[in-house]
Design a protein around this motif. Structure first.
Motif, PDB file in Angstrom:
ATOM      1  N   MET A 208       3.531   8.584  11.563  1.00  0.00           N
ATOM      2  CA  MET A 208       3.755   9.895  10.979  1.00  0.00           C
ATOM      3  C   MET A 208       5.184  10.034  10.464  1.00  0.00           C
ATOM      4  SD  MET A 208       1.676  12.389  13.626  1.00  0.00           S
ATOM      5  CE  MET A 208       1.897  13.808  12.538  1.00  0.00           C
ATOM      6  N   ASN A 209       5.326  10.838   9.434  1.00  0.00           N
ATOM      7  CA  ASN A 209       6.641  11.090   8.832  1.00  0.00           C
ATOM      8  C   ASN A 209       6.631  12.466   8.200  1.00  0.00           C
ATOM      9  OD1 ASN A 209       9.207  10.805   7.641  1.00  0.00           O
ATOM     10  ND2 ASN A 209       8.337   9.859   5.814  1.00  0.00           N
ATOM     11  N   SER A 210       7.552  13.334   8.623  1.00  0.00           N
ATOM     12  CA  SER A 210       7.696  14.680   8.043  1.00  0.00           C
ATOM     13  C   SER A 210       6.378  15.444   7.994  1.00  0.00           C
ATOM     14  CB  SER A 210       8.289  14.580   6.636  1.00  0.00           C
ATOM     15  OG  SER A 210       9.558  13.966   6.670  1.00  0.00           O
ATOM     16  N   GLY A 211       5.631  15.395   9.102  1.00  0.00           N
ATOM     17  CA  GLY A 211       4.409  16.178   9.209  1.00  0.00           C
ATOM     18  C   GLY A 211       3.199  15.618   8.512  1.00  0.00           C
ATOM     19  N   LYS A 212       3.304  14.407   7.987  1.00  0.00           N
ATOM     20  CA  LYS A 212       2.148  13.796   7.327  1.00  0.00           C
ATOM     21  C   LYS A 212       1.911  12.401   7.892  1.00  0.00           C
ATOM     22  CE  LYS A 212       4.649  11.664   3.467  1.00  0.00           C
ATOM     23  NZ  LYS A 212       4.755  11.522   1.999  1.00  0.00           N
ATOM     24  N   ILE A 213       0.701  11.902   7.665  1.00  0.00           N
ATOM     25  CA  ILE A 213       0.334  10.562   8.118  1.00  0.00           C
ATOM     26  C   ILE A 213       0.656   9.565   7.012  1.00  0.00           C
ATOM     27  CG2 ILE A 213      -1.585   9.054   8.765  1.00  0.00           C
ATOM     28  CD1 ILE A 213      -2.882  11.479  10.119  1.00  0.00           C
ATOM     29  N   GLU A 214       1.491   8.584   7.348  1.00  0.00           N
ATOM     30  CA  GLU A 214       1.854   7.544   6.386  1.00  0.00           C
ATOM     31  C   GLU A 214       0.828   6.420   6.363  1.00  0.00           C
ATOM     32  OE1 GLU A 214       4.798   6.729   4.486  1.00  0.00           O
ATOM     33  OE2 GLU A 214       5.698   8.718   4.713  1.00  0.00           O
ATOM     34  N   GLN A 215       0.321   6.046   7.538  1.00  0.00           N
ATOM     35  CA  GLN A 215      -0.636   4.944   7.622  1.00  0.00           C
ATOM     36  C   GLN A 215      -1.368   4.997   8.947  1.00  0.00           C
ATOM     37  OE1 GLN A 215       1.100   1.109   6.789  1.00  0.00           O
ATOM     38  NE2 GLN A 215      -0.766  -0.040   7.222  1.00  0.00           N
ATOM     39  N   VAL A 216      -2.655   4.703   8.917  1.00  0.00           N
ATOM     40  CA  VAL A 216      -3.474   4.574  10.123  1.00  0.00           C
ATOM     41  C   VAL A 216      -4.121   3.198  10.081  1.00  0.00           C
ATOM     42  CG1 VAL A 216      -5.360   5.506  11.504  1.00  0.00           C
ATOM     43  CG2 VAL A 216      -4.003   7.040  10.073  1.00  0.00           C
ATOM     44  N   ALA A 217      -3.898   2.391  11.119  1.00  0.00           N
ATOM     45  CA  ALA A 217      -4.445   1.033  11.125  1.00  0.00           C
ATOM     46  C   ALA A 217      -4.351   0.443  12.515  1.00  0.00           C
ATOM     47  CB  ALA A 217      -3.693   0.155  10.115  1.00  0.00           C
ATOM     48  N   ILE A 222      -0.588  -2.718  11.127  1.00  0.00           N
ATOM     49  CA  ILE A 222       0.670  -1.977  10.992  1.00  0.00           C
ATOM     50  C   ILE A 222       1.856  -2.933  11.067  1.00  0.00           C
ATOM     51  CG2 ILE A 222       2.215  -0.336  12.160  1.00  0.00           C
ATOM     52  CD1 ILE A 222       0.062   1.173  10.778  1.00  0.00           C
ATOM     53  N   PHE A 223       1.809  -3.853  12.020  1.00  0.00           N
ATOM     54  CA  PHE A 223       2.914  -4.781  12.241  1.00  0.00           C
ATOM     55  C   PHE A 223       3.112  -5.737  11.063  1.00  0.00           C
ATOM     56  CE2 PHE A 223       4.936  -8.603  13.939  1.00  0.00           C
ATOM     57  CZ  PHE A 223       5.981  -8.066  14.673  1.00  0.00           C
ATOM     58  N   SER A 224       2.015  -6.218  10.507  1.00  0.00           N
ATOM     59  CA  SER A 224       2.106  -7.245   9.467  1.00  0.00           C
ATOM     60  C   SER A 224       2.028  -6.703   8.046  1.00  0.00           C
ATOM     61  CB  SER A 224       0.988  -8.285   9.652  1.00  0.00           C
ATOM     62  OG  SER A 224       1.069  -8.896  10.914  1.00  0.00           O
ATOM     63  N   ASN A 225       1.312  -5.594   7.867  1.00  0.00           N
ATOM     64  CA  ASN A 225       1.046  -5.104   6.518  1.00  0.00           C
ATOM     65  C   ASN A 225       1.348  -3.612   6.346  1.00  0.00           C
ATOM     66  OD1 ASN A 225      -0.071  -7.657   5.566  1.00  0.00           O
ATOM     67  ND2 ASN A 225      -1.830  -7.187   6.858  1.00  0.00           N
ATOM     68  N   PRO A 226       2.592  -3.208   6.531  1.00  0.00           N
ATOM     69  CA  PRO A 226       2.937  -1.796   6.288  1.00  0.00           C
ATOM     70  C   PRO A 226       2.658  -1.436   4.834  1.00  0.00           C
ATOM     71  CG  PRO A 226       4.910  -3.151   6.418  1.00  0.00           C
ATOM     72  CD  PRO A 226       3.776  -4.031   6.844  1.00  0.00           C
ATOM     73  N   LYS A 227       2.149  -0.223   4.624  1.00  0.00           N
ATOM     74  CA  LYS A 227       1.752   0.184   3.277  1.00  0.00           C
ATOM     75  C   LYS A 227       2.833   0.957   2.534  1.00  0.00           C
ATOM     76  CE  LYS A 227      -2.413  -1.490   3.718  1.00  0.00           C
ATOM     77  NZ  LYS A 227      -2.763  -2.755   3.028  1.00  0.00           N
ATOM     78  N   THR A 228       3.834   1.447   3.257  1.00  0.00           N
ATOM     79  CA  THR A 228       4.904   2.204   2.607  1.00  0.00           C
ATOM     80  C   THR A 228       6.251   1.704   3.124  1.00  0.00           C
ATOM     81  OG1 THR A 228       5.072   3.965   4.271  1.00  0.00           O
ATOM     82  CG2 THR A 228       3.408   4.251   2.530  1.00  0.00           C
TER      83      THR A 228
END
Length: 352
Positions: A208-217, A222-228
């Motif tokens: 989460m970042n600033s009240g929103k979800i950045e990525q769910v996985a 998450i560890f290998s393939n961050p999307k942002t």
């Protein structure tokens, strides 16, 4: 159907701007999901809304297919483990664990049976008569967990429960919480700012970042393939440089930086001519005295000894980043060398 579902949740404190805005999240039955992010990102607000401590301005909280948005906390069959344990100091361990059962008017013999079973599950059999002040931090945490699970909740919520423990005890409690959750099969939502904790415990991680979800996985994803770029930075990738995408082939891009081409892996949405940030992990970079593809020329500015390894801090232009190397590597501060990053370990994420 998801066991826990948050639909378009908007939550604010008083007349302040919303902390959460149109947040959506689904959790399957028996799943362990961690809400991960920095302070102020909205993860605890999300947990408090699920528990019923906060009422959303809009949106719904569904548990087991039923709408609990306007149901008071005491009528939700939810166990909560707080960051500060919230034990009653004047009550014994037994009485603390039994509290929720007494509030539910459970017969005395049944309370006795359930409390002793819960204490056995957290390794505190024989501690029934002690006061919280007579327990260590780890033992107090176990009492808080026993109190939460003794009511046989449909949902278990945990708000940074290990943050007050020392490093060794945190590692021990991680393992115990994970095993206990799997044995009981309780759907669990866990709040933490510690990425290693979230990755170790969870079936899925919600960044989460600033009240929103950045990525769910999954933790692995998450560890290998961050999307942002935010997710990459938060889970331990370091910014090396910024460049422009000149070509894309499947999951790799060629990135132009200061007249040189770097080959990097794509994990998010990237298009031709996009400005991208190049990321890498400290352990995935290697020093070399000779320039090859995917090399950055850097200057060593400090060395942090860590025992078996050392963290070498380099300057690249106006940026600094670190490379973890065997402590046997000897390099004088001020040295100019090259750092090589294999294409599969160099991530290109769109500049945000």
């Amino acid at each position: 159907m998801s066991f826990l579902k948050l639909e378009n949740l908007t939550v604010a404190y008083g007349k302040d701007a919303p902390v959460l805005k149109n947040l959506n999240l689904s959790v399957e039955k028996g799943e362990f999901v961690s809400l991960l992010g920095p302070s102020g990102c909205g993860k605890t607000t999300t947990l408090r809304t699920i528990a019923g401590f906060l009422k959303p301005l809009s949106g719904r909280v569904l548990i087991g297919g039923k709408d609990y948005t306007n149901v008071p906390t005491h009528k939700r069959n939810i166990g909560v483990v707080f960051q500060n344990y919230a034990l009653f100091p004047h009550m014994s361990v037994f009485e603390n664990v039994a509290f929720g059962l007494r509030m539910r008017k459970i017969p005395r013999q049944e309370i006795e049976k359930k409390v002793r079973r819960a204490l056995e599950m957290v390794g505190l059999a024989g501690f029934e008569k002690r006061l919280p002040s007579e327990l260590s931090g780890g033992q107090q945490q176990r009492v808080a967990i026993a109190r939460a699970i003794v009511i046989e909740p449909d949902l278990l919520l945990m708000d940074e429960p290990l943050s007050n423990l020392d490093a060794n005890l945190r590692m021990e409690m991680r393992s115990e919480i994970k095993q206990l959750q799997k044995n009981l099969g309780i759907t669990t939502v866990y709040v933490t700012h510690d990425q290693s904790e979230a990755i170790a415990l969870s079936d899925r991680v919600v960044v989460m970042n600033s009240g929103k979800i950045e990525q769910v996985a999954t933790p692995q994803e998450i560890f290998s393939n961050p999307k942002t770029s935010f997710v990459a930075s938060f889970i331990g990738f370091q910014v090396l440089a910024v460049g422009t995408v000149t070509s894309i082939e499947e999951n790799f891009a060629e990135v132009l930086r200061e007249g040189k081409i770097y080959r990097a892996r794509i994990t998010g949405r990237v298009q031709l001519q996009d400005k991208v940030i190049l990321f890498a992990r400290p352990r995935k970079m290697r020093l070399t005295r000779h320039e090859t593809q995917n090399c950055f020329q850097v200057q060593l500015i400090s060395v942090l000894y860590q025992g078996e390894t050392s963290l070498l801090v380099f300057r690249l232009g106006e940026r600094q980043f670190s490379v973890e190397q065997d402590s046997a590597v000897s390099l004088p501060v001020g040295s100019n060398v090259f750092v090589h990053v294999p294409p599969e370990d160099l991530l290109a994420l769109k500049e945000e």
